[in-house]
Design a protein around this motif. Structure first.
Motif, PDB file in Angstrom:
ATOM      1  N   TRP A   1       0.833  -1.201   0.000  1.00  0.00           N
ATOM      2  CA  TRP A   1       0.000   0.000   0.000  1.00  0.00           C
ATOM      3  C   TRP A   1       0.866   1.248   0.000  1.00  0.00           C
ATOM      4  CZ3 TRP A   1      -0.558   4.085   3.469  1.00  0.00           C
ATOM      5  CH2 TRP A   1      -1.631   4.942   3.229  1.00  0.00           C
ATOM      6  N   ALA A   2       1.891   1.267   0.811  1.00  0.00           N
ATOM      7  CA  ALA A   2       2.774   2.435   0.883  1.00  0.00           C
ATOM      8  C   ALA A   2       3.433   2.707  -0.466  1.00  0.00           C
ATOM      9  CB  ALA A   2       3.827   2.232   1.968  1.00  0.00           C
ATOM     10  N   GLY A   3       3.859   1.665  -1.149  1.00  0.00           N
ATOM     11  CA  GLY A   3       4.473   1.850  -2.456  1.00  0.00           C
ATOM     12  C   GLY A   3       3.505   2.424  -3.473  1.00  0.00           C
ATOM     13  N   GLN A   4       2.256   1.978  -3.405  1.00  0.00           N
ATOM     14  CA  GLN A   4       1.245   2.511  -4.318  1.00  0.00           C
ATOM     15  C   GLN A   4       0.935   3.980  -4.021  1.00  0.00           C
ATOM     16  OE1 GLN A   4      -0.554   0.758  -7.003  1.00  0.00           O
ATOM     17  NE2 GLN A   4       1.386  -0.313  -6.716  1.00  0.00           N
ATOM     18  N   VAL A   5       0.904   4.336  -2.759  1.00  0.00           N
ATOM     19  CA  VAL A   5       0.653   5.734  -2.386  1.00  0.00           C
ATOM     20  C   VAL A   5       1.822   6.622  -2.797  1.00  0.00           C
ATOM     21  CG1 VAL A   5       0.373   7.301  -0.418  1.00  0.00           C
ATOM     22  CG2 VAL A   5      -0.962   5.194  -0.540  1.00  0.00           C
ATOM     23  N   LYS A   6       3.038   6.129  -2.643  1.00  0.00           N
ATOM     24  CA  LYS A   6       4.205   6.905  -3.087  1.00  0.00           C
ATOM     25  C   LYS A   6       4.122   7.174  -4.590  1.00  0.00           C
ATOM     26  CE  LYS A   6       9.243   6.937  -3.370  1.00  0.00           C
ATOM     27  NZ  LYS A   6      10.516   6.242  -2.994  1.00  0.00           N
ATOM     28  N   GLN A   7       3.719   6.173  -5.375  1.00  0.00           N
ATOM     29  CA  GLN A   7       3.572   6.382  -6.815  1.00  0.00           C
ATOM     30  C   GLN A   7       2.480   7.410  -7.107  1.00  0.00           C
ATOM     31  OE1 GLN A   7       3.217   2.848  -9.216  1.00  0.00           O
ATOM     32  NE2 GLN A   7       2.510   3.992 -11.005  1.00  0.00           N
TER      33      GLN A   7
ATOM     34  N   ALA B   1       7.363  13.415   4.644  1.00  0.00           N
ATOM     35  CA  ALA B   1       7.112  14.269   3.481  1.00  0.00           C
ATOM     36  C   ALA B   1       5.914  13.770   2.681  1.00  0.00           C
ATOM     37  CB  ALA B   1       8.359  14.322   2.596  1.00  0.00           C
ATOM     38  N   LEU B   2       5.804  12.469   2.519  1.00  0.00           N
ATOM     39  CA  LEU B   2       4.646  11.909   1.820  1.00  0.00           C
ATOM     40  C   LEU B   2       3.363  12.139   2.611  1.00  0.00           C
ATOM     41  CD1 LEU B   2       6.192   8.502   0.649  1.00  0.00           C
ATOM     42  CD2 LEU B   2       5.650  10.466  -0.810  1.00  0.00           C
ATOM     43  N   ALA B   3       3.424  11.892   3.913  1.00  0.00           N
ATOM     44  CA  ALA B   3       2.236  12.048   4.755  1.00  0.00           C
ATOM     45  C   ALA B   3       1.728  13.483   4.763  1.00  0.00           C
ATOM     46  CB  ALA B   3       2.544  11.591   6.182  1.00  0.00           C
ATOM     47  N   GLN B   4       2.633  14.451   4.685  1.00  0.00           N
ATOM     48  CA  GLN B   4       2.233  15.861   4.695  1.00  0.00           C
ATOM     49  C   GLN B   4       1.429  16.236   3.467  1.00  0.00           C
ATOM     50  OE1 GLN B   4       2.724  16.432   8.026  1.00  0.00           O
ATOM     51  NE2 GLN B   4       3.094  18.517   7.324  1.00  0.00           N
ATOM     52  N   ARG B   5       1.518  15.449   2.417  1.00  0.00           N
ATOM     53  CA  ARG B   5       0.778  15.748   1.188  1.00  0.00           C
ATOM     54  C   ARG B   5      -0.523  14.952   1.079  1.00  0.00           C
ATOM     55  NH1 ARG B   5       3.857  14.531  -3.728  1.00  0.00           N
ATOM     56  NH2 ARG B   5       2.119  15.649  -4.698  1.00  0.00           N
ATOM     57  N   LEU B   6      -0.875  14.238   2.126  1.00  0.00           N
ATOM     58  CA  LEU B   6      -2.102  13.443   2.123  1.00  0.00           C
ATOM     59  C   LEU B   6      -3.154  14.032   3.051  1.00  0.00           C
ATOM     60  CD1 LEU B   6      -0.882   9.725   2.281  1.00  0.00           C
ATOM     61  CD2 LEU B   6      -2.001  10.845   0.344  1.00  0.00           C
TER      62      LEU B   6
ATOM     63  N   PHE C   1       9.361   3.409   4.411  1.00  0.00           N
ATOM     64  CA  PHE C   1      10.356   4.391   3.999  1.00  0.00           C
ATOM     65  C   PHE C   1      11.054   5.014   5.207  1.00  0.00           C
ATOM     66  CE2 PHE C   1       6.696   4.697   0.983  1.00  0.00           C
ATOM     67  CZ  PHE C   1       7.288   3.988  -0.056  1.00  0.00           C
ATOM     68  N   PRO C   2      12.214   5.627   4.986  1.00  0.00           N
ATOM     69  CA  PRO C   2      12.877   6.355   6.077  1.00  0.00           C
ATOM     70  C   PRO C   2      11.954   7.447   6.626  1.00  0.00           C
ATOM     71  CG  PRO C   2      14.351   6.104   4.198  1.00  0.00           C
ATOM     72  CD  PRO C   2      12.999   5.658   3.731  1.00  0.00           C
ATOM     73  N   PRO C   3      12.107   7.801   7.901  1.00  0.00           N
ATOM     74  CA  PRO C   3      11.188   8.754   8.527  1.00  0.00           C
ATOM     75  C   PRO C   3      11.020  10.066   7.763  1.00  0.00           C
ATOM     76  CG  PRO C   3      12.547   7.717  10.198  1.00  0.00           C
ATOM     77  CD  PRO C   3      13.075   7.250   8.876  1.00  0.00           C
ATOM     78  N   ALA C   4      12.099  10.631   7.254  1.00  0.00           N
ATOM     79  CA  ALA C   4      11.987  11.910   6.551  1.00  0.00           C
ATOM     80  C   ALA C   4      11.136  11.776   5.294  1.00  0.00           C
ATOM     81  CB  ALA C   4      13.379  12.442   6.197  1.00  0.00           C
ATOM     82  N   GLU C   5      11.325  10.690   4.559  1.00  0.00           N
ATOM     83  CA  GLU C   5      10.538  10.485   3.341  1.00  0.00           C
ATOM     84  C   GLU C   5       9.080  10.194   3.678  1.00  0.00           C
ATOM     85  OE1 GLU C   5      10.556   7.775  -0.765  1.00  0.00           O
ATOM     86  OE2 GLU C   5      11.938   7.302   0.885  1.00  0.00           O
TER      87      GLU C   5
ATOM     88  N   ASN D   1      -6.456  -2.019   8.086  1.00  0.00           N
ATOM     89  CA  ASN D   1      -5.326  -1.776   8.980  1.00  0.00           C
ATOM     90  C   ASN D   1      -4.054  -1.404   8.221  1.00  0.00           C
ATOM     91  OD1 ASN D   1      -4.955  -4.326   7.859  1.00  0.00           O
ATOM     92  ND2 ASN D   1      -4.114  -5.227   9.718  1.00  0.00           N
ATOM     93  N   THR D   2      -4.004  -1.683   6.909  1.00  0.00           N
ATOM     94  CA  THR D   2      -2.830  -1.291   6.119  1.00  0.00           C
ATOM     95  C   THR D   2      -2.934   0.141   5.605  1.00  0.00           C
ATOM     96  OG1 THR D   2      -3.864  -2.237   4.144  1.00  0.00           O
ATOM     97  CG2 THR D   2      -2.365  -3.655   5.392  1.00  0.00           C
ATOM     98  N   HIS D   3      -4.117   0.723   5.653  1.00  0.00           N
ATOM     99  CA  HIS D   3      -4.349   2.047   5.066  1.00  0.00           C
ATOM    100  C   HIS D   3      -4.109   3.150   6.095  1.00  0.00           C
ATOM    101  CE1 HIS D   3      -7.283   0.183   1.878  1.00  0.00           C
ATOM    102  NE2 HIS D   3      -6.035  -0.244   1.769  1.00  0.00           N
ATOM    103  N   THR D   4      -2.892   3.260   6.582  1.00  0.00           N
ATOM    104  CA  THR D   4      -2.566   4.246   7.608  1.00  0.00           C
ATOM    105  C   THR D   4      -1.231   4.912   7.301  1.00  0.00           C
ATOM    106  OG1 THR D   4      -1.351   2.711   9.034  1.00  0.00           O
ATOM    107  CG2 THR D   4      -3.744   2.810   9.331  1.00  0.00           C
ATOM    108  N   ILE D   5      -1.045   6.075   7.886  1.00  0.00           N
ATOM    109  CA  ILE D   5       0.231   6.780   7.756  1.00  0.00           C
ATOM    110  C   ILE D   5       1.371   5.931   8.310  1.00  0.00           C
ATOM    111  CG2 ILE D   5       1.520   8.811   8.514  1.00  0.00           C
ATOM    112  CD1 ILE D   5      -0.579   9.387   6.379  1.00  0.00           C
ATOM    113  N   ALA D   6       1.073   5.111   9.314  1.00  0.00           N
ATOM    114  CA  ALA D   6       2.107   4.253   9.895  1.00  0.00           C
ATOM    115  C   ALA D   6       2.723   3.332   8.847  1.00  0.00           C
ATOM    116  CB  ALA D   6       1.524   3.438  11.050  1.00  0.00           C
TER     117      ALA D   6
END
Length: 206
Positions: A82-88, A126-131, A119-123, A108-113
């Motif tokens: 899920w995280a990889g799909q959101v990054k794309q 950054a992704l979470a801030q745009r969601l 990904f590393p915390p900084a990345e 349970n997979t559809h979370t910022i966690a």
């Protein structure tokens, strides 16, 4: 419910596109005997017996006002998938959008966690801030417009035996290209007023 309906009532804003996502399990089926192609005077024939060849998960993202969707199948549907799909979605599909408003069910997979698991915390930050995430309510997945896309996909592309992941993704890519070329949108008609009138039995009494 009203939170999601309020999102759908917003006018289109390319800086804050509304994207709905959903997942669908799919079972691979292989042939026991080669099908017989159609010929003059005789329809194509397929043996009723088949062999199961595992499962996968189909991810769909759709922007109903833009008339755009992306579909892709993966072997699993883990937090990392899920995280990889959101990054794309954020870096390839909508790299210039300040915020993507994401509507989805509350798995349970559809979370910022999940972003921090992948990904590393900084990345991840950054992704979470745009969601801007809006979850459909429990037993209310019908509010997710991505379910409409999955229904159309099932009828138009998945109504036959497909035996492996590569073949499935080839078929999904062809369906996605044809549908996006037509820019088929979704004219969502159900409003908050409709909910308060037609679904008033779901509201607290008093």
């Amino acid at each position: 419910m009203e939170d999601v309906l309020a999102v759908y009532a917003r006018p289109y804003d390319p800086a804050r596109p509304v994207v709905c996502m959903d997942e669908k399990p799919f079972q691979f089926l292989g042939e026991v005997r080669d099908p017989l192609p159609a010929r003059p005077g005789r329809d194509a024939r397929q043996d009723s017996e088949y062999v199961r060849r595992g499962t996968c998960s189909i991810f769909v993202f759709t922007d109903p006002l833009r008339g755009w969707r992306r579909v892709h199948a993966l072997a699993q549907r883990t937090k990392l998938d899920w995280a990889g799909q959101v990054k794309q979605l954020l870096t390839v599909d909508y790299p210039d959008a300040g915020t993507v408003v994401l509507v989805m069910d509350n798995l349970n997979t559809h979370t910022i966690a999940s972003l921090y698991d992948a990904f590393p915390p900084a990345e991840a930050f950054a992704l979470a801030q745009r969601l801007e995430i809006h979850h459909t309510p429990k037993h209310g997945s019908w509010l997710n417009i991505a379910e409409i896309e999955l229904s159309a996909l099932s009828r138009q592309c998945l109504d036959r035996r497909i035996s492996d992941l590569d073949t499935l993704n080839t078929e999904l890519a062809a369906w996605q290209h044809a549908t996006n070329t037509n820019q088929r949108g979704v004219d969502w008609q159900f409003t908050t007023h409709d909910a308060r009138t037609r679904l008033r039995h779901l509201y607290p009494k008093g």
